[in-house]
Design an enzyme around this catalytic site. Sequence first.
Site, PDB file in Angstrom:
ATOM      1  N   ASP A  83      36.384  37.644  44.052  1.00 35.99           N
ATOM      2  CA  ASP A  83      36.245  37.542  42.744  1.00 35.99           C
ATOM      3  C   ASP A  83      35.958  38.874  41.882  1.00 35.99           C
ATOM      4  OD1 ASP A  83      33.643  38.112  43.214  1.00 35.99           O
ATOM      5  OD2 ASP A  83      33.051  36.979  41.428  1.00 35.99           O
ATOM      6  N   GLU A  84      36.164  40.201  42.732  1.00 29.17           N
ATOM      7  CA  GLU A  84      35.815  41.234  42.194  1.00 29.17           C
ATOM      8  C   GLU A  84      36.652  42.411  42.545  1.00 29.17           C
ATOM      9  OE1 GLU A  84      31.759  43.747  43.400  1.00 29.17           O
ATOM     10  OE2 GLU A  84      32.098  41.905  44.286  1.00 29.17           O
TER      11      GLU A  84
ATOM     12  N   ASP B 240      34.382  41.648  37.548  1.00 22.13           N
ATOM     13  CA  ASP B 240      33.728  40.508  38.355  1.00 22.13           C
ATOM     14  C   ASP B 240      33.830  39.009  37.561  1.00 22.13           C
ATOM     15  OD1 ASP B 240      31.250  40.770  40.854  1.00 22.13           O
ATOM     16  OD2 ASP B 240      31.477  38.894  39.523  1.00 22.13           O
TER      17      ASP B 240
HETATM   18  P1  TTP Z   1      29.090  37.123  43.016  1.00 20.11           P
HETATM   19  O1  TTP Z   1      30.165  37.656  41.977  1.00 20.11           O
HETATM   20  O2  TTP Z   1      28.271  37.819  43.528  1.00 20.11           O
HETATM   21  O3  TTP Z   1      28.804  35.749  42.551  1.00 20.11           O
HETATM   22  P2  TTP Z   1      29.295  34.802  41.176  1.00 20.11           P
HETATM   23  O4  TTP Z   1      30.639  35.219  40.994  1.00 20.11           O
HETATM   24  O5  TTP Z   1      29.156  33.324  41.789  1.00 20.11           O
HETATM   25  O6  TTP Z   1      28.340  34.840  40.030  1.00 20.11           O
HETATM   26  P3  TTP Z   1      28.200  36.004  39.050  1.00 20.11           P
HETATM   27  O7  TTP Z   1      28.520  35.492  37.789  1.00 20.11           O
HETATM   28  O8  TTP Z   1      26.863  36.727  38.929  1.00 20.11           O
HETATM   29  O9  TTP Z   1      29.416  37.178  39.391  1.00 20.11           O
HETATM   30  O10 TTP Z   1      30.155  36.541  44.170  1.00 20.11           O
HETATM   31  C1  TTP Z   1      31.458  35.722  44.026  1.00 20.11           C
HETATM   32  C2  TTP Z   1      31.789  34.667  44.919  1.00 20.11           C
HETATM   33  O11 TTP Z   1      31.372  35.105  46.304  1.00 20.11           O
HETATM   34  C3  TTP Z   1      30.605  33.582  44.679  1.00 20.11           C
HETATM   35  O12 TTP Z   1      31.205  32.650  43.794  1.00 20.11           O
HETATM   36  C4  TTP Z   1      30.403  32.855  45.938  1.00 20.11           C
HETATM   37  C5  TTP Z   1      30.711  33.888  47.104  1.00 20.11           C
HETATM   38  N1  TTP Z   1      29.358  34.444  47.746  1.00 20.11           N
HETATM   39  C6  TTP Z   1      28.945  33.809  48.742  1.00 20.11           C
HETATM   40  O13 TTP Z   1      29.838  33.095  49.490  1.00 20.11           O
HETATM   41  N2  TTP Z   1      27.743  34.261  49.504  1.00 20.11           N
HETATM   42  C7  TTP Z   1      27.095  35.186  48.917  1.00 20.11           C
HETATM   43  O14 TTP Z   1      26.043  35.669  49.244  1.00 20.11           O
HETATM   44  C8  TTP Z   1      27.476  35.787  47.535  1.00 20.11           C
HETATM   45  C9  TTP Z   1      26.676  36.913  46.745  1.00 20.11           C
HETATM   46  C10 TTP Z   1      28.449  35.248  46.981  1.00 20.11           C
HETATM   47 MG    MG Z   2      31.016  37.105  40.493  1.00 18.12          MG
END
Ligand code: TTP
Ligand code: MG
Length: 423
Positions: free
Chosen positions: A110-111, A15
């Site tokens: 992103d995952e 992730d």
């Molecule tokens: P995440 O992996 O949940 O968040 P992140 O990568 O920004 O932060 P982390 O370091 O905690 O992993 O989500 C990935 C992307 O998806 C995030 O950058 C933006 C998008 N996203 C949204 O648009 N809405 C949401 O509610 C979430 C959770 C994520």
């Molecule tokens: Mg993330």
Amino acid sequence: MSAPAPPPRSIVHVDLDQFYAAVEVLDFPELKGKPVIVGGRPDSRGIVCTASYEARVFGVRSAMASATAARLCPKGIWRSPRMERYGEKSREVRAVFDRYTDQIEPLSLDEAFLDLTGSIKLFGCAEKIAQRIKQEIHAETGLVASAGVAENKFLAKVASDLKKPNGLVVVPPGRENAQRFLAPLPVSRLWGVGPKSAEVLQKLGFHTVGDIARGDEAFLVSRLGRAQAEHLIALSHGIDYRSVESGERPKSIGKENSFATDLYDLDSMERELLACADDIARRLRARALRCAGVTLKVRLSDLTRHSRAEMFDEPTDVAEPIFQAAVRMLKTRFEFKGQGARLLGIAATHLLTLDEITASLFPDERSERRRRVAATVDRLRARFGDGTVTRGRLLEKRERTTGTPSERPEDMDRSKPSGNTGV
Ligand code: TTP
Ligand code: MG
């Protein structure tokens, strides 16, 4: 009897850290170290997509109303999401994964889960591969990733989140290691336990995953119902048999049912179509796909087959527009001429991955809310099983049809779900 356990696997969950915000900082280095918030601007009634860690310190979170985020972090630097660019970076990351396995299940831009079981002979242990993947992602894309290594998806996903940012957490194989790893974590770490259920569990005295693992099964079943209790107990012991689904993108995702007794009234037909749309939307979301087209399929009493198709202005993965389109076609582009419907079905067509969808950067509030509700329903279903969370309209069907032999709920079960054209 439960199914036998599948052979042990080596799963990695990767992730990216603060993904959208990280891409913004990468492309605009002057943002480095600043509280960056990506989302709809506060004056546009938007919501926050994500925030850099510097903004999270102020309490800014994904999915929060932008107005709230602006209040919490007045010095936040707002950026509009650039989905096309995030899609590009996501493909660069995918190229790194592709070097190590073809068993890749992306969950979002992103995952992803990677099944490395077959790669170990070639590249060394899963931990080493995960380390290399992280290094290569950083060297080649400038992004930072966190990874979790474990013998199943649930453990790997929990692990990847534990030491963010730039984390690498390994859960050694074996039930005891899994239990030791999970025991101190709060119940909210369990897959499917959101804030509300966490509160319920805490009120019952279950604060940590270990509390559930050690808990009295009969008590949990009496309080939560068998399905949820068994799900949570299995997870609390680190048991998760889901496999990494790396399937190619299907051409369409469909659902159709034929009926023991032909349907003649529009109301029953609509309920059937709603059930189909609901099923399809859930499968679209599970694959991170949206459909730009929808096909209605009808088989009449005389066994002739008919279909009508429509395209959407905006690709979707929620049931409502799919259902509405199907009903519209049924009402306006179809003539029964006194015959009944022997089969009804819907297929979602023209499937797009999320990164292919560059339109609707600012989805209107209603569709965003519907998406969130739908995602919650998926999570609840994953937890409770299919029958638990049902739309009012489907519930009505169950209640109404009880005792009406031609429309008993079992008719749905007896019907042949022959139309899974996709997955
Ligand atoms: P995440 O992996 O949940 O968040 P992140 O990568 O920004 O932060 P982390 O370091 O905690 O992993 O989500 C990935 C992307 O998806 C995030 O950058 C933006 C998008 N996203 C949204 O648009 N809405 C949401 O509610 C979430 C959770 C994520
Ligand atoms: Mg993330």
